[in-house]
Scaffold this active site. Structure first.
Site, PDB file in Angstrom:
ATOM      1  CG  ASP A  89      40.946  45.435  38.639  1.00  0.00           C
ATOM      2  OD1 ASP A  89      41.250  44.063  37.968  1.00  0.00           O
ATOM      3  OD2 ASP A  89      39.868  45.541  38.764  1.00  0.00           O
ATOM      4  CD  GLU A 129      43.316  43.220  34.571  1.00  0.00           C
ATOM      5  OE1 GLU A 129      42.762  42.295  34.108  1.00  0.00           O
ATOM      6  OE2 GLU A 129      42.796  44.155  35.135  1.00  0.00           O
TER       7      GLU A 129
HETATM    8  C1  GLC Z   1      39.830  42.622  36.088  1.00  0.00           C
HETATM    9  C2  GLC Z   1      39.687  41.520  36.566  1.00  0.00           C
HETATM   10  C3  GLC Z   1      38.329  40.886  36.388  1.00  0.00           C
HETATM   11  C4  GLC Z   1      37.285  41.979  36.892  1.00  0.00           C
HETATM   12  C5  GLC Z   1      37.680  43.342  36.153  1.00  0.00           C
HETATM   13  C6  GLC Z   1      36.761  44.532  36.712  1.00  0.00           C
HETATM   14  O1  GLC Z   1      39.938  42.765  34.578  1.00  0.00           O
HETATM   15  O2  GLC Z   1      40.765  40.591  36.304  1.00  0.00           O
HETATM   16  O3  GLC Z   1      37.970  39.849  37.095  1.00  0.00           O
HETATM   17  O4  GLC Z   1      36.163  41.555  36.329  1.00  0.00           O
HETATM   18  O5  GLC Z   1      38.920  43.818  36.287  1.00  0.00           O
HETATM   19  O6  GLC Z   1      37.347  44.963  37.948  1.00  0.00           O
END
Ligand code: GLC
Length: 611
Positions: free
Chosen positions: A259, A301
């Site tokens: 993430d 991500e």
């Molecule tokens: C990522 C997730 C999102 C979250 C962020 C903070 O971007 O996809 O939903 O708010 O991380 O953890």
């Protein structure tokens, strides 16, 4: 094949020099490195036999996740199955959708009213009690494997919840724990950071720091104030987080979604995004995975502009992530629908098609997050689409504010200063299903359903892994009830995070319902994708265009066939010349007997030729 110990040693020796080099470069802490190595070996010894067997299988076939029959789905445990056991009870439904890759949204312990959808983790070793237990998770992973499915889980490594034990101890003044976060007594350094670090949630959580009144300190909180950024300059943080990652791996998780990975390293005077040390850390994670649990994959991500995304694959000799999201293509698709102009999408795809075929992208139309309009504005401005008014137009279009719009949805983090806002809504609502139901307009409904399938077809024609957002397979609409829940009301992402409507899923079998049309249409496309060589990652892909800037063709050539998708991104019928002939893959009819193809508004065709 050697003994287990020999297998481990071989993997370890393969990476030892580089791992040690990078670790020392970052931390210069030999004892901590030794601790890391001995823990890795311990975790390997604890890894169960079936996972070790899977590791060997996947090591022997490193392309195991690249088949054109891969199909993913993103699911919230509570919304879809209530609990982990409930999800397990519904694996048959997922199989009926053709899904063999399941991404379960964050489910580790997280404070109920301060969870950011589970992305504020209070305990990396405990499942949220209302969803079940770690044993349930392990059991689910095992059941998935038995059914040929892989399981993906978020590893939220940038921050912890303020309820995490480390945070509590830091707050209580324990220096050792303060050192795992960014704690400041005065505003001096935070003020410096604020000069160069952009904001992620400018309206729902303004600023990058949070003042802790009880301990009179400022703490770095890039996301919500209750999500405290971890300080990866501290080797203890790195080691401990690696142990958490390996804990997930030993539960049987196949894909680790890292993430918010671009954010994990901070440096004063920079944007604190995509710094070189982030790549060092991801590279180390990749090696740690390859040593202890080579069957697992890293999914990064990286929601960044295109030039920042591909570097997260690393290089051929030093790979980092196995898979990344195709985020720019996703945002560009929605831009194209609104402006009926394929030029930017074509340019974007031409760039993607030039990348090495070994890169695996996850393609998607919608996910749990908002859509940020991260488009190529240098190019768009050359075509007189200026950034600020263009974003405003897209948001107006998708919130249904302009007459030509059929979409419904909500703005997200509408920033009055930068005039920037993002957008939330489900695929079906964005394609016009919600509006057509409101107006009971049959023709509009036909167009909405057609657009929904056209966009899915477009996504399915890309190489990589297509991922459906749970509910999209039955055209689930926006749900505005989140506004009644105080902890959610400010976060419009909940408009597309509603309970899975099982009663509607039941209608997927009825061909004349909305659900039936989308579900059946999708299954047909997915089946074609899974069984034709032109959809493999190795196939050659190129774009084709006509004089008309609202029609885009994608040609994929693999083995002895060529499959061409022609997509009409306009709100009127279009006819384009097509002398290739071939068969319409959906109807089995001759594709273009007269030398041209006519497509209804937002329609598409898939044509297959023998070559
Ligand atoms: C990522 C997730 C999102 C979250 C962020 C903070 O971007 O996809 O939903 O708010 O991380 O953890």
């Amino acid at each position: 094949m050697g003994s287990e110990k020999e297998i481990y040693q071989k993997r370890f020796e393969k990476h030892l020099d580089e791992l040690k080099w990078l670790y020392m470069e970052l931390y210069d802490a030999p004892e901590m490195f030794d601790e890391l190595c001995s823990t890795m070996e311990k975790v390997y010894c604890e890894r169960n036999d079936s996972l070790k067997a899977l590791d060997l299988e996947r090591e022997a076939d490193p392309e195991w996740f690249k088949g054109n029959d891969m199909l993913g789905m993103m699911i919230y445990t509570n919304l879809f199955g209530g609990t982990l056991k409930g999800v397990e009870g519904h694996l048959d439904y997922l199989q009926s959708c053709g899904v063999n890759y399941v991404h379960l949204m964050p489910l580790m312990e997280s404070p109920k009213d301060r969870s950011d959808g589970g992305y504020a983790v209070a305990d990396f070793r405990k499942v949220q009690p209302e969803l079940g237990t770690v044993d349930d998770l392990e059991h689910l992973a095992h059941s998935c494997h038995k059914q040929g499915m892989s399981l993906c889980l978020d590893f939220v490594m940038n921050h912890t919840s303020e309820d995490h034990e480390w945070a509590k101890r830091a707050r209580a003044g324990e220096k050792e724990y303060e050192d795992r976060y960014f704690f400041y007594d005065t505003w001096d350094i935070p003020e410096e950071y604020e000069k160069t670090v952009p904001q992620v949630f400018p309206t729902t959580a303004p600023g990058n720091f949070t003042w802790l009144e009880d301990c009179k300190k400022h703490v770095l909180t890039t996301f919500y104030p209750y999500q405290w950024d971890l300080d990866y300059r501290n080797p203890v943080v790195f080691n401990e987080m690696m142990y958490n990652f390996l804990f997930f791996a030993n539960l049987g998780i196949d894909v680790i979604r890292i993430d918010a990975v671009p954010y994990i390293w901070k440096e004063l005077g920079t944007s604190c995004r995509n710094l070189p040390q982030v790549h060092t850390i991801v590279r180390m994670m990749r090696m740690i995975g390859e040593i202890v649990c080579p069957g697992i994959l890293l999914l990064g991500e990286v929601v960044m502009e295109p030039a920042k995304v591909a570097p997260y694959f690393g290089t051929v000799e030093k790979p980092e992530c196995h898979m990344l999201y195709n985020v720019t293509t996703m945002a560009t698709i929605w831009h194209t629908v609104a402006v009926q102009d394929i030029r930017l999408l074509r340019k974007q795809l031409d760039a993607v098609y030039c990348l090495p075929k070994t890169y695996t992208f996850l393609n998607y139309l919608r996910c749990h997050d908002d859509i940020g309009w991260g488009l190529d504005y240098d190019q768009l401005e050359g075509w007189d689409m200026m950034q600020v008014p263009h974003k405003k137009y897209l948001n107006d279009f998708y919130t249904g504010k302009v007459w030509e719009s059929f979409s419904r949805g909500e703005l997200y983090n509408d920033d009055p200063v930068t005039k920037d806002a993002r957008f939330c809504g489900t695929t079906a609502s964005m394609c016009g299903v919600e509006a057509a139901l409101e107006t009971e307009d049959k023709e509009a409904m036909e167009q909405a359903l057609r657009l929904d399938l056209t966009l899915h077809a477009f996504m399915l024609q890309q190489a990589g892994i297509p991922v459906i957002y749970s509910g999209d397979e039955i055209g689930q609409l926006n749900d505005y009830s989140y506004k009644e829940e105080p902890a959610k009301a400010v976060d419009s992402r909940y408009v597309h995070r509603s309970s899975f409507r099982w009663e509607l899923a039941g209608k997927a079998k009825e061909p004349d319902t909305i659900q039936g049309k989308i579900f059946k249409g999708l299954r047909q496309l997915e089946t074609i994708r899974g069984t034709h060589e032109s959809f493999t990652a190795q196939a050659h892909a190129e774009t084709i265009g006509w004089d008309d800037d609202s029609v885009l063709g994608i040609m994929r050539t693999g083995g002895t066939e060529r499959i061409t998708g022609i997509y009409n991104f306009s709100r009127s019928e279009k006819t384009v010349s097509w002398i290739g002939g071939g068969k319409n893959l959906l109807t089995g009819e001759d594709g273009a007997p007269e030398g041209y193809v006519t497509l209804p508004a937002y329609g598409f065709i898939w044509l297959r030729e023998e070559i």
